[in-house]
Design an enzyme around this catalytic site. Structure first.
Site, PDB file in Angstrom:
ATOM      1  CG  ASN A 157      -0.516  -0.064   2.470  1.00  0.00           C
ATOM      2  OD1 ASN A 157       0.803  -0.432   2.702  1.00  0.00           O
ATOM      3  ND2 ASN A 157      -1.420  -0.075   3.449  1.00  0.00           N
ATOM      4  CD  GLU A 166       2.381   0.049  10.515  1.00  0.00           C
ATOM      5  OE1 GLU A 166       1.310  -0.078  10.735  1.00  0.00           O
ATOM      6  OE2 GLU A 166       2.804   0.585   9.654  1.00  0.00           O
ATOM      7  CB  CYS A 194      -2.181  -0.053   8.658  1.00  0.00           C
ATOM      8  SG  CYS A 194      -0.748   1.160   8.642  1.00  0.00           S
ATOM      9  CD  GLU A 197       8.244   1.340  10.581  1.00  0.00           C
ATOM     10  OE1 GLU A 197       9.161   0.249  10.171  1.00  0.00           O
ATOM     11  OE2 GLU A 197       7.228   1.672  10.073  1.00  0.00           O
TER      12      GLU A 197
END
Ligand code: ADP
Length: 503
Positions: A167, A268, A302, A482
């Site tokens: 994505n 993640e 997400c 991150e």
């Protein structure tokens, strides 16, 4: 050669390398040892964009070996030297922004403006970590006894495996690799099977920027080959850390496999973001925030708003405003500049979204608009995999749709009456990535921010992603952060050194 000619040359070279049908290992463009390849498709037209190697565990072990060989020299460079090379990589990425964005539209389907935005967003991680590289200090601890000195140094963790999703074909790679490289680690990237070309373009530009041989490797494979390479990255003892972005199911597998050699992991994973509109919210701001958060990348992120909780008092007005704005959404091929929503990534994603909608209807949800496949007429009579933007009303927390990660342009409206009730509903999920809420009450901003069990909270805004803040989730949405200065710490080890006998 004139400067402009030189630029054009790099560009045509980039295409030539990306379309070579090879992956990047140890500074070489190589085929899979088996000679096998697989096709990469354009989700809009279904056409074949290129072929890339279908690599396996053995190919992956070669890449790990190349990264291992490159580690000592890269680790021993001055941080400022690594920083300069990273900045050069960033510059080349920005110089090629147009081409990289167009490739991403072809390969992933997102609208051009979003693709262009992603290239800048991806490059911002490289800049951030290039700047952080020279500031990552250790410590001197006051001694516990005479004649001793205690210090803490930071060292790169070692070779890193990065497994990334489709994505964000560019930014999920730079978000992992920039801090790893800045810290002095070398990397093996396994990009998502649907979007390997964007990863190979990054590899080409890394080489052009002068990153030494074997520092940045990319191994490609299709869906069928992913577990084989994934397992190798997660269990090979030479890899000291795995960074993964993807589904919770695969993330759990990564974590289990990594335990065999006690590797560090950053995960993640999936989300189920609540988006709460209180009765004192500015509704136009909430609608704007919802569109940013919900429809970006056709709902395939997400951190997309997944459950839209609206206070019962403002539900009628909010719904009216929402339907009006949805009716104006421009859907189509991503190269058309005004397009806001492109196709879903593949046919599997479309049929999953349609199944979720029909089961929600069976359970009592009402489709206010959309719900079906959309036929967008395209050249050559090809049909992209589009879902009509869909609004569902009368959704309840008990329905399956409230517990699934939608990954599609579906707005699921749930009514609530009180703050306590909505916080309980919002937290009633194993996920904990992003949450959003809209209110004008400053006390409520603090209260609700503190009580939401999420790694990231957007208040009166739907856009939270930035290189300067820690991105990540709690509960089954993941481990680690991150971006930001915390993102660098994920790739370093602390070493405590005690020097005695000093008198
Ligand atoms: P999605 O459903 O969004 O594709 P996945 O978690 O399946 O999310 O994929 C994210 C990344 O994980 C991709 O690079 C994919 O190829 C990879 N992957 C898929 N299955 C495995 C596996 N068993 N082990 C390791 N990586 C995997």
């Amino acid at each position: 050669m004139k400067e402009t000619d030189k630029g054009a040359d790099t560009k045509s070279s980039m295409w030539a390398h990306v379309h070579l049908g090879r992956a990047m290992v140890g500074g070489e463009w190589i085929s899979a040892q088996s000679g096998l390849t697989y096709e990469v498709h354009n989700p809009l037209t279904g056409e074949v964009l290129g072929r890339v190697p279908k690599m396996n565990a053995e190919d992956c072990r070669l890449a790990i070996g190349a990264a291992q060989d490159a580690l000592p020299a890269w680790r021993d460079k001055l941080p400022a030297e690594r920083s300069r090379l990273l900045m050069r990589w960033r510059e080349l990425i920005l110089d090629h922004r147009e081409e990289l964005a167009k490739l991403m539209v072809d390969e992933q389907g997102k609208p051009y403006s979003e693709a262009r935005g992603e290239i800048s967003y991806g490059a911002s991680f490289i800049q951030w970590f290039a700047e952080e590289a020279v500031r990552d200090q250790g410590a001197i601890i006051p001694p516990f006894a005479h004649g001793r000195r205690l210090l803490v140094m930071k060292q790169p963790i070692g070779v890193v495996g990065a497994i990334t999703p489709w994505n964000f074909p560019n930014a999920m790679i730079t978000r992992k690799c920039a801090p790893a490289l800045a810290a002095g680690c070398t990397v093996v990237v396994k990009p998502a099977e649907d979007t390997p070309l964007s990863a190979l373009a990054l590899a080409y530009l890394a080489t052009e920027a002068g990153l030494p041989t074997g520092v940045f490797n990319v191994v490609t494979t299709n869906r069928e080959g992913a577990p084989d390479i994934g397992e190798t990255l997660c269990s090979d003892p030479r890899i000291r850390k795995v960074g993964f972005t993807g589904s919770t199911a695969v993330g759990k597998r990564v974590m289990a496999l990594a335990s065999s050699t006690v590797k560090r992991v950053s995960l993640e994973l999936g989300g189920n973001a609540p988006f709460i509109v209180f009765n004192d919210a500015q509704l136009d701001l909430a609608i704007k925030g919802l569109f940013t958060s919900k429809f970006r990348n056709a709902g395939q992120t997400c951190i997309c708003a997944n459950r839209i909780f609206v206070h019962a008092e403002v539900m009628p007005r909010f719904t009216e405003m929402l339907l009006e704005r949805v009716s104006r959404l421009k859907i189509g091929g991503g190269h058309e500049r005004s397009v806001e929503i492109g196709p879903l990534i593949n046919a599997r994603a479309l049929s999953r979204a349609r199944d979720l909608i029909s089961r929600a209807q069976e359970q009592g949800a009402q489709v206010l608009c959309g719900g079906k496949r959309l036929n967008v007429s395209l050249e050559e009579d090809k049909e992209g995999v589009f879902l009509q933007p869909t609004v569902l009303a009368n959704v309840t927390s008990e329905m399956e749709i409230s517990h699934a990660e939608l990954f599609a342009p579906i707005v699921s409206l749930i009514s609530f009456e009180s703050e306590a009730e909505v916080i309980e509903m919002a937290n009633d999920t194993p996920y904990g990535l992003a949450a959003y809420f809209f209110t004008e009450d400053h006390r409520r901003i603090w209260r609700v921010s503190e009580r939401l069990e999420y790694g990231m909270v957007g208040v009166n805004d739907g856009a939270i992603s930035t290189a300067v803040a820690p991105f990540g989730g709690v509960k089954e949405s993941g481990i680690g952060r991150e971006g930001s200065s915390w993102g660098l710490a994920e790739f370093t080890e602390l070493k405590y050194v005690m020097i005695g006998g000093l008198g």
